[in-house]
Enzyme design. Sequence first.
Site, mmCIF file in Angstrom:
data_model
loop_
_atom_site.group_PDB
_atom_site.id
_atom_site.type_symbol
_atom_site.label_atom_id
_atom_site.label_comp_id
_atom_site.label_asym_id
_atom_site.label_seq_id
_atom_site.Cartn_x
_atom_site.Cartn_y
_atom_site.Cartn_z
ATOM 1 N N GLU A 244 0.844 -1.195 0.000
ATOM 2 C CA GLU A 244 0.000 0.000 0.000
ATOM 3 C C GLU A 244 0.878 1.242 0.000
ATOM 4 O O GLU A 244 2.108 1.162 0.047
ATOM 5 C CB GLU A 244 -0.925 0.015 1.222
ATOM 6 N N HIS A 287 -3.996 3.721 8.248
ATOM 7 C CA HIS A 287 -2.819 3.158 8.907
ATOM 8 C C HIS A 287 -1.847 4.263 9.277
ATOM 9 O O HIS A 287 -1.673 5.236 8.542
ATOM 10 C CB HIS A 287 -2.092 2.169 7.984
#
Length: 673
Positions: A244, A287
Site C-alpha cells: 500500500e 494506517h
Amino acid sequence: MPLHSLPRRVPQTGLRWSRSFSTSPRRSNYADTLPNLKIGAHTRVLFQGFTGRQATANVKESLEWGTKIVGGVKPGVEGEHLGLPIFPSVKAAQARAKPDASAIYVPGNQTAKAIEEAIEAEIPLVVAVAEHVPIHDILRIHSMLQTQSKTRLVGANCPGIISAIGKCRIGFQPLPCFAPGNIGIVAKSGTLSYETVASTTRAGLGQSLCISMGGDVLAGTNFVDALKIFEHDTDTEGIILVGEIGGTAEMDAAEWIKDYRQRAANPKPIMALVGGLEAPPGRIMGHAGAWCAPGEPDAQTKYQALERAGAVMVNHPEKFGEGMKTLLGTGVSRPGTQSFLAAGAQRRGFHTMRRVSPISRPTQQKRNLYIKQFQAFDILKQKSIPVSEQTAPSDVSISISVDRTSLSPCIVASPNAEFNSTQSRRFPFSYTETNLENNSLVSAVASYVGLPESSHGKLASLVQALWNIFKEKEAFVLETRLGASADGNLEVRGARFGFDDAAYRSSGRQEEIHSLRNTAEEVAEEIEAEKDGIVYVKLEGEGSIGTLVNGAGLAMNTVDALSIHGGHCANFLDTGGKATSETVKSSFRIICSDPRVNAVFVNIFGGLTRCDMIAEGIILAFRDLNMQVPVVVRLRGTNEELGQKMIAESGLPLHAFDGFEEAAKKAIALAQK
C-alpha cells in the site's frame, strides 16, 4: 545460513537454507533472526499481557485451534490462568517455559517496554499487535534490535503471523478463513490479508505461512524478509504480496523479485496488489504508516515497479485465488507478462506521478499532526535558526524523517525546492546519535545539494537544531526549504513539521505541541467521524459513491477498485477492526451528510467484526436515519451467510452481493441515476 545458528527448537525440515539469509555470514546481526519466522506445530508461544480480556479470548481460540501456548506474563505475579502458568517476568518465563515466541497483548504506550523485556530475555520471535505505539519508542527499539542476533520482531500494528499448516497462530487473525496449503502471503493490511487468505482458501490452495508486515511506519519484518523465507520454504509454492501507499518496502521487494527471477531456474510465481492508487497526496489513509515521506514513491510507482519485476498484479484480493491457481496449474514461470485486471484499466493514470512542494500539501491529518508554517517558524526561532518567507530558484530541500528501510532516522536531501523520488537522497543515521554537527554525514548532504564548502558548517548547525527538535518534540518529519540570505548565512524559507499523535494520545506526551491543532479549520465530517473512532477522509471531485469499509487497507483498495471500474468515490472510510452496529450507523450518518452521495457501497470483511453485527448496523441505520440513498452491501468473512440472510430478509431497499465486481458495478450504476 549455517544450521547451527537456528533456534534450537526450529526443525531442520521444510526449509532449504542458503547464505542469502545473512548479509554478513561471519558476524551476527539482525538478519540472522530471519529463520525465527518459520513457525509451526513446534512453536512454543508465550503471551505478554496474558490475563487481559483480549489476550484471554485469543488464547482460548488459539489453543482450540492447536497452537502450543506455554503460559503468559503478568509483571510481579505468579499463578495460573486458563490452566496455564502465569510468570512474573519474561526472563522467568524464558528460564522455565523455554518459549520460541512471545505475543504482546498490551496497550500501545506499554508495547515498547514489553518488546524490550523480550529482547533482553532473547525470545526468538516477538509479535506486537498494538496500534498507536509512539514512533520514537519504536525507533529506540529498532536501535536495540539492530545490535543483536537473537530476537526477530513482527509488527507493531499488525494481525501477526500464522502457520496454517502447523496450526500456530500468533496474533488475532480470523481462523475460519485459513486452510493448510501452499501459498505464502505477506501483507501490510490486515483486512486485505484476510481477503487474500479467503480467496486462496476458496480456490482450494490454502496457505503455508502468512506474515503481516503491519501498517506502522517502522516494521520489524518487511516484504523482503518474508520473500526470503518463502523462497526457501518447501511448503510454499506460490507467493502473494499485498502492499500500500507509504514507505519504500514495495520498491525493495520489486528489486528482490527482479533478482530472484534472474537467478532462480524455476522461480515460484508471485502475485501482488498495491492499495492507495487513488489516495490523495499528503493524507494519512487510516494506517499510521500510510503516508508518503519526502522523496518516497507513490502507490502507482510501486505498482509499476512490481509489475516490471515480474509480479502478476491484481486490482482486488478476491482475484488472487483463481489467479494463483492458474499460474500454478499451467506452470507459468515468468508471469510478468500476464494481468488479471480488465484490459486497459491497470495503467490508467499510472504515468502521472505527482511532484508536490514540501509546504503545499493539505494539513488535515488524523494519525499525525501537521502544524502551520508560522508555528514551525516559531519553533525554529527558539533554536536561533533564521527564517524568511522569500524564495529563490536556487533553494534546496532538507528534511529529517524516518527511513523505513534502515529503521532509523534519516536526512532527506534534494538539490531543488521539491522532494521527489528521482532527485532526493536519503542519509540514514543511528537514533542514538547525539552530535550531527561533527558527523561527516552532513558534509555528504551539503555536497549532494550543491552547497559550497564554506556553507557546510552552517548546514551542520542547522541540521543539529532540526535533529534536536525531532527528538524533543517527537516529530515524524521536519521538512524545510533552505536558501542563502544576503549575508551568506543559511535560512529556512519554508517549513512543514509533522508530529506523532500516538505520543500524545496513547502516552500523554507532547501536550504543548498537540494543543496547536485547530479543529475549526478542518473538515467537519472528518472531525465528527474521529469522535466515533472512525477514520474518514473526504475526497475531492465529483464523487457520487459513499464507501463504508472495515480496515484501512481494504478501504483504500475499495476506492481504487471502484475508480478502475469507472466509479467516483466521495470518501475513504475505515470503521476500524472493532466496528459495532452503532459505529456502522454513525458511518452512514456521516456519509449521507455529503450531498454528492447518490449511492453507498458497503464492503465488509468480517474478521474480528462479525458480518451479522454489520448487517444489524445497516438495518438499524436505515430505520433510524430514514435513509433515502440506495445501498449496495458486500459481506464476506465471519458469519457471512447469516449477515447476508439478514440483509435479504430485511425488507429494505438493500442490494446484497457476494462478489466484489458485481457489487461494484451495481453501486456505480445506482450512483449514476
